[in-house]
Design a protein around this motif. Structure first.
Motif, PDB file in Angstrom:
ATOM      1  N   LEU A 140       0.827  -1.203   0.000  1.00 40.58           N
ATOM      2  CA  LEU A 140       0.000   0.000   0.000  1.00 40.58           C
ATOM      3  C   LEU A 140       0.865   1.258   0.000  1.00 40.58           C
ATOM      4  O   LEU A 140       0.467   2.291  -0.550  1.00 40.58           O
ATOM      5  CB  LEU A 140      -0.918  -0.006   1.224  1.00 40.58           C
ATOM      6  CG  LEU A 140      -1.895   1.157   1.343  1.00 40.58           C
ATOM      7  CD1 LEU A 140      -2.928   1.121   0.217  1.00 40.58           C
ATOM      8  CD2 LEU A 140      -2.580   1.151   2.707  1.00 40.58           C
ATOM      9  N   CYS A 181      -1.786  -4.881  -3.037  1.00 41.80           N
ATOM     10  CA  CYS A 181      -1.351  -3.705  -2.275  1.00 41.80           C
ATOM     11  C   CYS A 181      -1.783  -3.839  -0.813  1.00 41.80           C
ATOM     12  O   CYS A 181      -2.714  -3.159  -0.367  1.00 41.80           O
ATOM     13  CB  CYS A 181      -1.929  -2.429  -2.883  1.00 41.80           C
ATOM     14  SG  CYS A 181      -1.493  -2.183  -4.616  1.00 41.80           S
ATOM     15  N   PHE A 234      -6.708  -5.456  -2.908  1.00 40.13           N
ATOM     16  CA  PHE A 234      -6.518  -4.920  -1.562  1.00 40.13           C
ATOM     17  C   PHE A 234      -6.998  -5.979  -0.570  1.00 40.13           C
ATOM     18  O   PHE A 234      -8.208  -6.124  -0.354  1.00 40.13           O
ATOM     19  CB  PHE A 234      -7.303  -3.621  -1.381  1.00 40.13           C
ATOM     20  CG  PHE A 234      -6.819  -2.499  -2.255  1.00 40.13           C
ATOM     21  CD1 PHE A 234      -5.741  -1.717  -1.866  1.00 40.13           C
ATOM     22  CD2 PHE A 234      -7.430  -2.230  -3.473  1.00 40.13           C
ATOM     23  CE1 PHE A 234      -5.293  -0.676  -2.671  1.00 40.13           C
ATOM     24  CE2 PHE A 234      -6.996  -1.197  -4.285  1.00 40.13           C
ATOM     25  CZ  PHE A 234      -5.912  -0.421  -3.895  1.00 40.13           C
ATOM     26  N   ALA A 239      -6.919  -0.951   3.853  1.00 38.59           N
ATOM     27  CA  ALA A 239      -6.000  -0.575   2.774  1.00 38.59           C
ATOM     28  C   ALA A 239      -6.772   0.037   1.610  1.00 38.59           C
ATOM     29  O   ALA A 239      -6.366   1.065   1.051  1.00 38.59           O
ATOM     30  CB  ALA A 239      -5.207  -1.796   2.312  1.00 38.59           C
ATOM     31  N   LYS A 240      -7.879  -0.576   1.266  1.00 34.43           N
ATOM     32  CA  LYS A 240      -8.685  -0.040   0.166  1.00 34.43           C
ATOM     33  C   LYS A 240      -9.281   1.307   0.542  1.00 34.43           C
ATOM     34  O   LYS A 240      -9.356   2.231  -0.289  1.00 34.43           O
ATOM     35  CB  LYS A 240      -9.786  -1.021  -0.211  1.00 34.43           C
ATOM     36  CG  LYS A 240     -10.495  -0.677  -1.507  1.00 34.43           C
ATOM     37  CD  LYS A 240     -11.350  -1.818  -1.994  1.00 34.43           C
ATOM     38  CE  LYS A 240     -11.889  -1.556  -3.390  1.00 34.43           C
ATOM     39  NZ  LYS A 240     -12.676  -2.705  -3.903  1.00 34.43           N
ATOM     40  N   TRP A 243      -6.637   4.022   0.121  1.00 33.37           N
ATOM     41  CA  TRP A 243      -6.446   4.346  -1.302  1.00 33.37           C
ATOM     42  C   TRP A 243      -7.571   5.250  -1.805  1.00 33.37           C
ATOM     43  O   TRP A 243      -7.332   6.227  -2.512  1.00 33.37           O
ATOM     44  CB  TRP A 243      -6.395   3.048  -2.081  1.00 33.37           C
ATOM     45  CG  TRP A 243      -6.228   3.186  -3.567  1.00 33.37           C
ATOM     46  CD1 TRP A 243      -5.211   3.821  -4.222  1.00 33.37           C
ATOM     47  CD2 TRP A 243      -7.092   2.662  -4.576  1.00 33.37           C
ATOM     48  NE1 TRP A 243      -5.377   3.706  -5.585  1.00 33.37           N
ATOM     49  CE2 TRP A 243      -6.523   3.011  -5.833  1.00 33.37           C
ATOM     50  CE3 TRP A 243      -8.273   1.922  -4.552  1.00 33.37           C
ATOM     51  CZ2 TRP A 243      -7.114   2.646  -7.033  1.00 33.37           C
ATOM     52  CZ3 TRP A 243      -8.842   1.550  -5.754  1.00 33.37           C
ATOM     53  CH2 TRP A 243      -8.280   1.920  -6.974  1.00 33.37           C
TER      54      TRP A 243
END
Length: 268
Positions: A140, A181, A234, A239-240, A243
C-alpha cells in the motif's frame, strides 16, 4: 489441462509466501522459489505431508538466470505455469538523508527487477499456452507514500505502475495481471530490511506486531480474488479505504502524511 493448475510463488519459504503456498496447495500444484534452502525444504516437506504436489526451486529473484533455470525445471516437471506470484521483497526505512546506497539498490533489485525477471521467465510458458496469470505483490505504501520510507515507497510505486502497464500489454496474449497492495501485517519484514537504522527497524517491528491481519488471512483474501483477476487487489478493508481517501481528497491526505512526518522527525 491434465491435473491441477500450476502456481509458482517467489519468496515462498517465509511469511506471506509460505501462507500463500499453504492456502493454495489443495487447489494447485505449487512450486516454491526461495534462496533460503533450509526453510524452503522444510516448507516443501510440510506441504508434501499434507498430500500436496510441490516442487522446491532454490534461487535468488535478483538473478535472472536463477529464475529461468527454475522455470525450465518447472516445465520439465509439470509442463505449464498457470499462476506466477512475484512475492519476494525486502523493506527499507529511515529518514531520507540517512538512506544509503543499499537502501535504494537492494529493494530495487529484489522488489522491482525480481518481478521483471519473474515475468520474463514466465512469459515463455504462458505465451505458448495462450493463458496465464501474473500477480505482483507490492505494498500500500506505493500508493499512499508514507514518510520515512522513501526508497520502499519508490520501489513499490514502480512495481504498481509496471503491473498496470503489463495488464494492458499482456492481455492480448491471454495473460492477466494483478498487483496486490497490502498494508502492514505481522511478518519478519524488519529482519530483512536494507540498510535501515536501529530506530527505524524498531518502529517497523512495533507497527508489524500491532497490525490486525495475519499473513494467513491476507493470503486467503489474495487467493479468493485470483479468479476475478482485478487489476488492484486490496486484501485488507482499511488498505482499500486509504487508497480511496487519497484519490478523493489528495490535499487532505497529504496533510495527514505531513503530520505523520512531523511526529517522526521529532524522534529522529
Amino acid at each position: 489441462m491434465n491435473g491441477k493448475p500450476v502456481m509458482l510463488i517467489t519468496g515462498a519459504a517465509h511469511g506471506l509466501g509460505r501462507a500463500l503456498a499453504e492456502r493454495a496447495i489443495g487447489e494447485y500444484r505449487v512450486a516454491l522459489f526461495d534462496r533460503d534452502d533450509s526453510a524452503g525444504q522444510a516448507t516443501t516437506e510440510a506441504l508434501r505431508r499434507a498430500d500436496g504436489e510441490v516442487l522446491f526451486l532454490h534461487g535468488d529473484v535478483s538473478n535472472e538466470r536463477d529464475l529461468r533455470q527454475a522455470m525450465e525445471r518447472l516445465q520439465r516437471r509439470w509442463g505449464r505455469l498457470d499462476v506466477l506470484i512475484n512475492n519476494a521483497g525486502v523493506a527499507a526505512a529511515g529518514p531520507f538523508e540517512a538512506l544509503d546506497e543499499e537502501s535504494w539498490e537492494l529493494p530495487w533489485r529484489v522488489n522491482v527487477m525480481g518481478a521483471v525477471y519473474g515475468c520474463r521467465a514466465a512469459l515463455t510458458l504462458m505465451k505458448r499456452q495462450g493463458s496465464g496469470q501474473v500477480v505482483n505483490v507490492a505494498a500500500l505504501a506505493g500508493l499512499t507514500a508514507p514518510p520515512g520510507m522513501a526508497s520502499y515507497v519508490a520501489c513499490n510505486a514502480a512495481l504498481i505502475r509496471l503491473s498496470e502497464a503489463l495488464a494492458a500489454e499482456l492481455s492480448v496474449l491471454g495473460i492477466r495481471v494483478s498487483v496486490v497492495c497490502p498494508d502492514l501485517f505481522p511478518s519478519e519484514m524488519e529482519r530483512h530490511m536494507a540498510g535501515s537504522d536501529a530506530l527505524s527497524r524498531a518502529r517497523l517491528r512495533r507497527a508489524l506486531q500491532g497490525a490486525p491481519d495475519s499473513a494467513d488471512r491476507v493470503a486467503e483474501r489474495i487467493l479468493a480474488d485470483l479468479p476475478k483477476a482485478p487489476l488492484h487487489i486490496f486484501p485488507q478493508r482499511e488498505a482499500k479505504k486509504a487508497w480511496r481517501r487519497k484519490r478523493r481528497r489528495p490535499g487532505r491526505f497529504l496533510e495527514a502524511m505531513k503530520e505523520k512526518a512531523r511526529r517522526l522527525r521529532r524522534h529522529t
